[in-house]
Design an enzyme around this catalytic site. Structure first.
Site, PDB file in Angstrom:
ATOM      1  N   GLY A 138      54.220 -62.268 -57.097  1.00 33.29           N
ATOM      2  CA  GLY A 138      54.452 -62.977 -58.359  1.00 33.29           C
ATOM      3  C   GLY A 138      53.158 -63.135 -59.145  1.00 33.29           C
ATOM      4  N   ASP A 152      53.535 -62.658 -45.937  1.00 36.88           N
ATOM      5  CA  ASP A 152      54.607 -61.647 -45.892  1.00 36.88           C
ATOM      6  C   ASP A 152      54.087 -60.205 -45.831  1.00 36.88           C
ATOM      7  OD1 ASP A 152      56.331 -63.732 -46.099  1.00 36.88           O
ATOM      8  OD2 ASP A 152      56.857 -63.413 -48.197  1.00 36.88           O
ATOM      9  N   ARG A 191      69.395 -68.505 -21.666  1.00 38.06           N
ATOM     10  CA  ARG A 191      69.992 -68.590 -23.012  1.00 38.06           C
ATOM     11  C   ARG A 191      69.576 -67.430 -23.902  1.00 38.06           C
ATOM     12  NH1 ARG A 191      68.352 -74.897 -23.963  1.00 38.06           N
ATOM     13  NH2 ARG A 191      70.352 -75.800 -23.357  1.00 38.06           N
ATOM     14  N   GLY A 248      60.025 -64.513 -44.415  1.00 33.93           N
ATOM     15  CA  GLY A 248      60.131 -63.207 -45.055  1.00 33.93           C
ATOM     16  C   GLY A 248      61.530 -63.011 -45.603  1.00 33.93           C
ATOM     17  N   GLN A 251      54.110 -71.427 -39.892  1.00 33.48           N
ATOM     18  CA  GLN A 251      53.505 -70.096 -39.972  1.00 33.48           C
ATOM     19  C   GLN A 251      52.462 -69.984 -41.076  1.00 33.48           C
ATOM     20  OE1 GLN A 251      57.109 -67.097 -39.384  1.00 33.48           O
ATOM     21  NE2 GLN A 251      57.750 -69.027 -40.265  1.00 33.48           N
ATOM     22  N   ARG A 252      52.528 -70.875 -42.063  1.00 32.56           N
ATOM     23  CA  ARG A 252      51.585 -70.790 -43.189  1.00 32.56           C
ATOM     24  C   ARG A 252      50.408 -71.742 -43.024  1.00 32.56           C
ATOM     25  NH1 ARG A 252      55.291 -70.411 -48.392  1.00 32.56           N
ATOM     26  NH2 ARG A 252      54.276 -72.343 -48.950  1.00 32.56           N
TER      27      ARG A 252
HETATM   28  O1  F6P Z   1      55.707 -65.790 -49.853  1.00 30.37           O
HETATM   29  C1  F6P Z   1      55.448 -66.378 -48.634  1.00 30.37           C
HETATM   30  C2  F6P Z   1      56.586 -67.221 -48.178  1.00 30.37           C
HETATM   31  O2  F6P Z   1      56.063 -67.988 -47.131  1.00 30.37           O
HETATM   32  C3  F6P Z   1      57.860 -66.506 -47.727  1.00 30.37           C
HETATM   33  O3  F6P Z   1      57.792 -65.911 -46.490  1.00 30.37           O
HETATM   34  C4  F6P Z   1      58.844 -67.620 -47.771  1.00 30.37           C
HETATM   35  O4  F6P Z   1      60.149 -67.133 -47.844  1.00 30.37           O
HETATM   36  C5  F6P Z   1      58.442 -68.336 -49.021  1.00 30.37           C
HETATM   37  O5  F6P Z   1      57.060 -68.123 -49.163  1.00 30.37           O
HETATM   38  C6  F6P Z   1      58.708 -69.805 -49.043  1.00 30.37           C
HETATM   39  O6  F6P Z   1      58.285 -70.294 -50.274  1.00 30.37           O
HETATM   40  P1  F6P Z   1      58.122 -71.806 -50.720  1.00 30.37           P
HETATM   41  O7  F6P Z   1      56.751 -72.251 -50.316  1.00 30.37           O
HETATM   42  O8  F6P Z   1      58.240 -71.779 -52.196  1.00 30.37           O
HETATM   43  O9  F6P Z   1      59.188 -72.592 -50.044  1.00 30.37           O
END
Ligand code: F6P
Length: 373
Positions: free
Chosen positions: A112, A135, A170, A178, A299-300
């Site tokens: 973006g 991603d 399980r 992603g 993950q972020r």
């Molecule tokens: O673009 C990275 C990402 O972490 C994607 O993997 C995820 O779907 C999206 O951002 C989530 O975005 P937001 O922070 O707007 O909820």
């Protein structure tokens, strides 16, 4: 000569953003004699002229820090929400760029952001970008920073899920980020030894997935790990989405386009919660107990890996070097051991998806992983 530069981070945050800010700032200011300011919260901060001086003390001690010291947002210059209404704030952005006598604006972001950067370039600003996102789906770069750290986190999660899945016999379905691209799920799935990997690029047949799990069970393996991307979808769902997207592409007028867009939004609404449904259906089809773990924003977050710190520093310093040479209108891409400036026109509006014949896909199949197709 480039003397004054501004930096902003835009889109979802990721580990490595601060390492990149530090790389640009230290090289530009410390070594190349430029003045560097940051704008807070992406394009919104640029529009509102909220700045921070990126001097030596601000740049110190941030290499290992997750997130972004500048803050971020998903705002777009030509469609910013103001008082509940979407407005074009391009003029205010250009005015602030000029007010600070900027010679260039550095935008750190994903797909973006690359589009927004090209838009501002076309409006006459000198813009340069860096590719970031967990991603790994930015076009024309080997890799994006943030990806390696997130892949490490998701892999460790799969490792941990193995022992509990094994103990309880399980199925454990683990959802990995992603929506459109499956790099993170595929990479972590292979590295973590997931038994099933489902990604958006390869729509799955639920019966095939269930059959593979039943076969494992019959051969004495009493657990299965299913790594599923947020945007993974069944073959039937993929066909529905494709039809809606085709309608949007072929729309002849505004009302047809609006209807097609509404159909896509409705599809997305139906698709939300897909992982939970997938788990329930697998339980029904295999008669094995199934549990879901959604990794989400974990993950972020947190400390960037050494690989991401190195990549972000390489890209950041290369960016300062390019600006010093008067180059802009490009994204600084990672290419092999080095970097390469790629015109924004070649990046914006494109997405790097996992190709069907990618070596990772082949490796996954060769170790017996089910991809659901
Ligand atoms: O673009 C990275 C990402 O972490 C994607 O993997 C995820 O779907 C999206 O951002 C989530 O975005 P937001 O922070 O707007 O909820």
């Amino acid at each position: 000569m480039t003397k004054y530069i501004g930096i902003l981070t835009s889109g979802g945050d990721c580990p490595g953003l601060n390492a990149a800010i530090r790389g640009i700032g230290k090289a530009a200011q410390g070594t190349l004699g430029m003045q560097v300011i940051g704008f807070r919260d992406g394009f919104r901060g640029l529009m509102e002229n909220r700045t921070v001086q990126l001097d030596g003390s601000m740049l110190s001690g941030i290499l290992t820090v997750g997130g972004t010291i500048l803050g971020t947002s998903r705002e777009k210059p030509h469609r910013m929400l103001i008082g509940g209404k979407e407005m074009d704030v391009t003029d205010a952005i250009i005015a602030n760029y000029e007010k600070h006598h900027l010679d260039a604006l550095v935008c750190l972001g994903g797909g973006g952001t690359q589009k927004n950067a090209l838009y501002l370039k076309e409006k006459g600003l000198n813009v340069i970008t860096l590719p970031k996102t967990i991603d790994n789906d930015v076009a024309m770069t080997d890799v994006t920073f943030g990806f390696d750290t997130a892949m490490g986190i998701a892999t460790e999660a799969i490792d941990r899920l193995h022992s509990t899945a094994h103990s309880h016999h399980r199925i454990v379905v683990v959802e990995i980020m992603g929506h459109k691209a499956g790099w993170l799920t595929l990479g972590a799935g292979i590295a973590g030894g997931a038994d099933v990997i489902l990604i958006p690029e390869i729509p799955y047949d639920l019966d095939n997935v269930a059959r593979a799990i039943r076969l494992r069970s019959r051969s004495g393996k009493r657990f299965s790990i299913v790594a599923v991307a947020e945007g993974a979808m069944s073959k039937a769902d993929a066909a529905d989405l494709k039809a809606a997207e085709k309608k949007k592409e072929k729309a002849k007028n505004k009302s047809e386009r609006q209807n097609a867009k509404a159909a896509i939004t409705a599809w997305e609404g139906r698709h939300a919660g897909n992982t939970l449904r997938l788990s329930r259906k697998l339980e029904q089809l295999t008669r094995l107990e199934s549990r879901v773990t959604i990794l989400g924003y974990v993950q972020r977050g947190g400390t960037p890996s050494a690989v991401d710190r190195l990549l972000a520093t390489r890209l950041g310093t290369a960016c300062a070097d390019l600006l010093n040479e008067g180059v802009h209108g490009v994204m600084v891409a990672a290419r092999g051991e080095g970097t390469e400036p790629v015109p924004l026109e070649k990046v914006a509006g494109k997405r790097k998806l996992v190709p069907f014949d990618h070596p990772w896909i082949e490796s996954a199949r060769l170790v017996g992983t089910t991809l659901g197709d």
